[in-house]
Design a protein around this motif. Sequence first.
Motif, PDB file in Angstrom:
ATOM      1  N   LEU A 655     -60.540  42.949   7.153  1.00  0.00           N
ATOM      2  CA  LEU A 655     -59.918  41.710   6.666  1.00  0.00           C
ATOM      3  C   LEU A 655     -59.425  41.876   5.234  1.00  0.00           C
ATOM      4  O   LEU A 655     -58.376  41.326   4.859  1.00  0.00           O
ATOM      5  CB  LEU A 655     -60.915  40.555   6.761  1.00  0.00           C
ATOM      6  N   ARG A 656     -60.156  42.625   4.453  1.00  0.00           N
ATOM      7  CA  ARG A 656     -59.684  42.894   3.093  1.00  0.00           C
ATOM      8  C   ARG A 656     -58.367  43.661   3.125  1.00  0.00           C
ATOM      9  O   ARG A 656     -57.440  43.380   2.357  1.00  0.00           O
ATOM     10  CB  ARG A 656     -60.746  43.699   2.339  1.00  0.00           C
ATOM     11  N   GLY A 657     -58.267  44.667   4.014  1.00  0.00           N
ATOM     12  CA  GLY A 657     -57.015  45.404   4.145  1.00  0.00           C
ATOM     13  C   GLY A 657     -55.869  44.513   4.565  1.00  0.00           C
ATOM     14  O   GLY A 657     -54.711  44.748   4.191  1.00  0.00           O
ATOM     15  N   LEU A 658     -56.172  43.470   5.344  1.00  0.00           N
ATOM     16  CA  LEU A 658     -55.152  42.519   5.787  1.00  0.00           C
ATOM     17  C   LEU A 658     -54.808  41.494   4.713  1.00  0.00           C
ATOM     18  O   LEU A 658     -53.935  40.642   4.913  1.00  0.00           O
ATOM     19  CB  LEU A 658     -55.634  41.793   7.052  1.00  0.00           C
ATOM     20  N   GLY A 659     -55.534  41.561   3.582  1.00  0.00           N
ATOM     21  CA  GLY A 659     -55.273  40.605   2.509  1.00  0.00           C
ATOM     22  C   GLY A 659     -55.904  39.251   2.727  1.00  0.00           C
ATOM     23  O   GLY A 659     -55.617  38.300   1.985  1.00  0.00           O
ATOM     24  N   ARG A 660     -56.814  39.132   3.686  1.00  0.00           N
ATOM     25  CA  ARG A 660     -57.488  37.863   3.984  1.00  0.00           C
ATOM     26  C   ARG A 660     -58.836  37.875   3.243  1.00  0.00           C
ATOM     27  O   ARG A 660     -59.895  38.054   3.823  1.00  0.00           O
ATOM     28  CB  ARG A 660     -57.644  37.713   5.489  1.00  0.00           C
ATOM     29  N   PHE A 661     -58.770  37.707   1.922  1.00  0.00           N
ATOM     30  CA  PHE A 661     -59.910  37.969   1.061  1.00  0.00           C
ATOM     31  C   PHE A 661     -61.066  36.992   1.280  1.00  0.00           C
ATOM     32  O   PHE A 661     -62.224  37.383   1.262  1.00  0.00           O
ATOM     33  CB  PHE A 661     -59.472  37.960  -0.404  1.00  0.00           C
ATOM     34  N   GLU A 662     -60.760  35.720   1.466  1.00  0.00           N
ATOM     35  CA  GLU A 662     -61.839  34.749   1.636  1.00  0.00           C
ATOM     36  C   GLU A 662     -62.607  35.017   2.921  1.00  0.00           C
ATOM     37  O   GLU A 662     -63.846  34.998   2.944  1.00  0.00           O
ATOM     38  CB  GLU A 662     -61.267  33.329   1.634  1.00  0.00           C
ATOM     39  N   GLU A 663     -61.872  35.295   4.010  1.00  0.00           N
ATOM     40  CA  GLU A 663     -62.535  35.634   5.273  1.00  0.00           C
ATOM     41  C   GLU A 663     -63.324  36.935   5.128  1.00  0.00           C
ATOM     42  O   GLU A 663     -64.418  37.083   5.690  1.00  0.00           O
ATOM     43  CB  GLU A 663     -61.501  35.776   6.384  1.00  0.00           C
ATOM     44  N   SER A 664     -62.753  37.871   4.391  1.00  0.00           N
ATOM     45  CA  SER A 664     -63.436  39.145   4.168  1.00  0.00           C
ATOM     46  C   SER A 664     -64.778  38.912   3.482  1.00  0.00           C
ATOM     47  O   SER A 664     -65.804  39.464   3.892  1.00  0.00           O
ATOM     48  CB  SER A 664     -62.562  40.065   3.306  1.00  0.00           C
TER      49      SER A 664
END
Length: 742
Positions: A655-664
């Motif tokens: 998820l971090r790689g996808l730029g979805r930081f809060e979910e990450s």
Amino acid sequence: MLDPISLTAVTAVLGAVGSGMANEAGRWAWESTGGFVRRIAGREIPAPTAPDELDAVARMVSDRLREDPRLAASWRAFASRVSGGGRGPGADFAPGTGQPGLPASIRFFTDRKEALKSLDREASRRADGTPRLALVHGAEGMGTSALAVHWGVRQAAMFPDGQLYADLAGGTAAARDAGTVLRSLLRQLGVRDEEMPTSAGELSEFFRRCVADRKLLIVLDHVHSAAQIRPLLTSAPAVFMIVVARRPFSGLDAVRVPVGPLTDKDAVRLLTQLLDKPAIAAARATLPSVLARCGGSPYALRAAAPRLTEPASGPAVGADPVRAAAQDTYRLLEPGTAKVYRLMAVRDWPALDAVVAAHATGTTPEDAARRLDELAEGLLLERNTTADGQARYHYRPAVRGHAEAVAVQEDGIAACSAAMARALCWYVDLSTSVAHQALPESWRVPAPSANRRGLTPGTLTPGTLTPGTPAFETPVFETPAFESRGEALDALIAECGNLVQAVHCAEESGDPASAVRLSRSLWPLQLKAGRHEMLLPALRIGARLADTHLPGTADAGALHAQLAHTLTELRQWDEAETEALAAARAEEAAGHKLGHASATEFLGLLRLRQWRFQEAYECFEAADAVLITMGAQDEGTADVPRARALLERHRGRALRGLGRFEESRDRLGTALSRFREQRDTYNTARTLTDLAETWLDESDTAAARPLIETAFTTLSGQSAEYHVAHLRSMRERCQAEERGTG
């Protein structure tokens, strides 16, 4: 000063990060780079695997950064963080920090004046951009290796940064590939495995950068061809490389230094140095025939010196002097020592010790140690002493050829096969026991042989597949016990070459069960020691035999997964994907849910390396879906909580790689709680680091700093120095950014 968003600078950052994936910090940096590139492009960009692909990604990144000042500012901070503060290859190098370099030189050295002068000239010639390179060549036993080492010892002052040595064992079953040799040389320079690049091409370039401004002598012994050493060649102006070979070969632009037979005058001079003038005078009657039989070979002359007054036997002219010398020494051996000499030559073991010799020949380790020492004193074996003071032995190729021929003639094929089977049995017992001690919590490591477990029950029993295959026997000696995992791993590393050779032996002797167990026992070496180039051939054999004899079993799945792991580390990603999928199919067919989930997780980790973050997330979801179906009846249920926590962490990374930081951060927070509940301090620290990285991706140093400090505290006393180094770099970057905004 180079503009950080220029094409050159961006290319340098991408190349440096790609070369640093050998350790956990390097893999973090690579995934971080993939996520950042994805955000810059606004779409998924496959990870570059070739120079032209890297150039294309760098060009796209540089163009986008020039268009967007906000992205450019973020890139500057990011590039500074992932590049490790500007540390170059081998930055920690200091002379004397690595392993010992050249072997000991011989005491008496005769003639070779012209050869020594040729080496002097090439080593001291004016630098002109071409490699300083000499090819020392001559027949076996003519002293080619001794010449290179003697010259190096004599000229040590020319090389204040060190003298490196590698035996490539060319033309033998123990021949070493370029990647293995490069890693050996880098270790001698003081570079740790975790600092070395993973792919062969990057490793070669890394080595060249490490030696670029150093005054070094590099001796490459027993080289078989130019192709074997081409990745090791360097044009560094202060590096002198001596290549030692049996014959001159094409494809190598080197000064040729031939080493031929000693003249009779020089041969007598050598014998006089080894003995004394009265001894030479006493052997006046037999000396001519001894000289003729030795054919000017320093090895044969040294072997003949103790029996100089005895009449020479056999042909005097035209015979191989090394084999002739071996025969002369062999006929004087006592029967027990002669038996060890013959039967240990049936297989080309890279590093014999007393225990395997005792196991193969039916004696005690103490007796075998004495006999091996006698053989070394008689020059029938070469002795090496390991760092921990243990004696190891190997044959010269021509001497081994003589011993093997005599074994077939005197002992017969059946006795030779039985001795080899006993040695193989010992290596199976040893590898499973030591691997289990090195990694006791891993279900991937087969149980020690004393329990005869590890293969899927009911599918294969060692020694039953092929008629005449020797069955496993109860070990004659107990396998060693170690006080720590580290000691066990060191022991496994010391046996690495023998274990790979044992896998080949098991395949060739029709014993797939042994090959499978041995291959599975290599897992700690893959996971903890990074000997991927050396292990790859054995893993391929293990997976192939498992498919043939154990299709659709957990053993086949485990070996395909091990092979996928090593191929991933070597950046052979397409083949790694094939193997990971094969592992998942085999584990699913076997009903081994833990293995099925693990193989699917392997595929997800590969997708992270490839910057295919959405697919990676889906793989981790699929693996977790398998784990949640496991019940008390399934093997490995005790491992499920830790496995699920790891998958939660991996999903956070994707998820971090996808730029979805809060979910990450939500996923990573869940993983963190689980690891803390399980008191898994190492994975707790890794997850804290992941969380800090997500905040740094958004340039929030205030949120990242406490996580970094907690990770530092968590790792205290765990010897996780590379993780600590990565955390230190993150802390320094936070401090720099805070100073810049303060």
